[in-house]
Scaffold this motif. Sequence first.
Motif, short mmCIF file in Angstrom:
data_model
loop_
_atom_site.label_atom_id
_atom_site.label_comp_id
_atom_site.label_asym_id
_atom_site.label_seq_id
_atom_site.Cartn_x
_atom_site.Cartn_y
_atom_site.Cartn_z
N LEU A 1 -77.35 -50.21 -88.39
CA LEU A 1 -76.52 -49.59 -89.42
C LEU A 1 -75.27 -48.97 -88.80
O LEU A 1 -75.29 -48.51 -87.67
N ALA B 1 -75.92 -48.49 -97.37
CA ALA B 1 -77.23 -49.06 -97.09
C ALA B 1 -78.27 -48.52 -98.06
O ALA B 1 -78.32 -47.33 -98.35
N CYS C 1 -77.43 -53.96 -97.13
CA CYS C 1 -76.15 -53.31 -96.87
C CYS C 1 -74.98 -54.05 -97.53
O CYS C 1 -74.93 -55.28 -97.52
#
Length: 303
Positions: free
Chosen positions: A148, A154, A278
């Motif tokens: 991430l 996300a 995401c």
Amino acid sequence: MDILGLINTFIRVVENGSIAAAARAQGMSAAAVSQSITRLETHLGVRLLSRTTRSMALTESGTRYFDKVRHIPRDIDLASQAATVASEPQGPLRIATTAAFGRHVLAPLLPAFSAAYPRIDIELISTDRRVDHRLEGIDVSIRIKAQLTDQMIARHIASRPFLFCASPAYLDRAGIPATPQDLQEHACLVFRYPTDGRFLPWTFIRDGKRFEARVKPGFVCDDIDIIARIAANGGGIARLASFVAQPFIDSGQLLQLFQPDSRNLACAEPEPMDIYACVTERSALNAKVRAFIDFLAEALRSD
């Protein structure tokens, strides 16, 4: 003349940094992209790009024009979404995922998704390299926590166990580690991120606290399926997602280590894999992306 098509090609050239890169991104030849830029310049009566055999740069006119048109493809896409918001999700959907997750988890689920949403055209990019949503036209990517970034929006969709495993032959030869601290005395099969060269850490949870075990790499590889096969053939201990490890465990090729012990509440347990869907921005959560994320979350929840 398809002015919108020419503008879109111009934007792709600027964003990708070269005609050749834009051609690859659009599935066109470099000559076709160059011709599109020439037609647009002829239509406008100005030079947009200063091109040589070795470099490309925006002219002053090109810079002003790019600032005015760069939003047009996104605005058109948003307008289309608004017009079809009540209709069935449809159109191309580019999904990026890690190679192992794509192979073991997504591939079995995608036929059911296609049956549920027949007007969505799926393209799956299965790779462990870093992908750029904007430059590669990715609608949604599936990532684990370590992948991430602050630039991504996300949504947590599932967790899956990480399992520490080794073959019976290796454990007969080297012994069975009783605690995570024992791992530094064993040959450990370590996954290296292709994106930045980092090792995937071997993490545990004890008394609610996360800690990283020290390991001695016996093999290093950037393909988790290869690591699983090395482990199954006696190469050492591997840390594998459950969807990679379980077939080897079921066949008896691998044995699971550090299994939870209800009699010892203070024992260390492997930290699970958290899985996220995401996107780059809120506006990217259109009907087809939401349909896919909701489908995947439900499928993994009931798995």
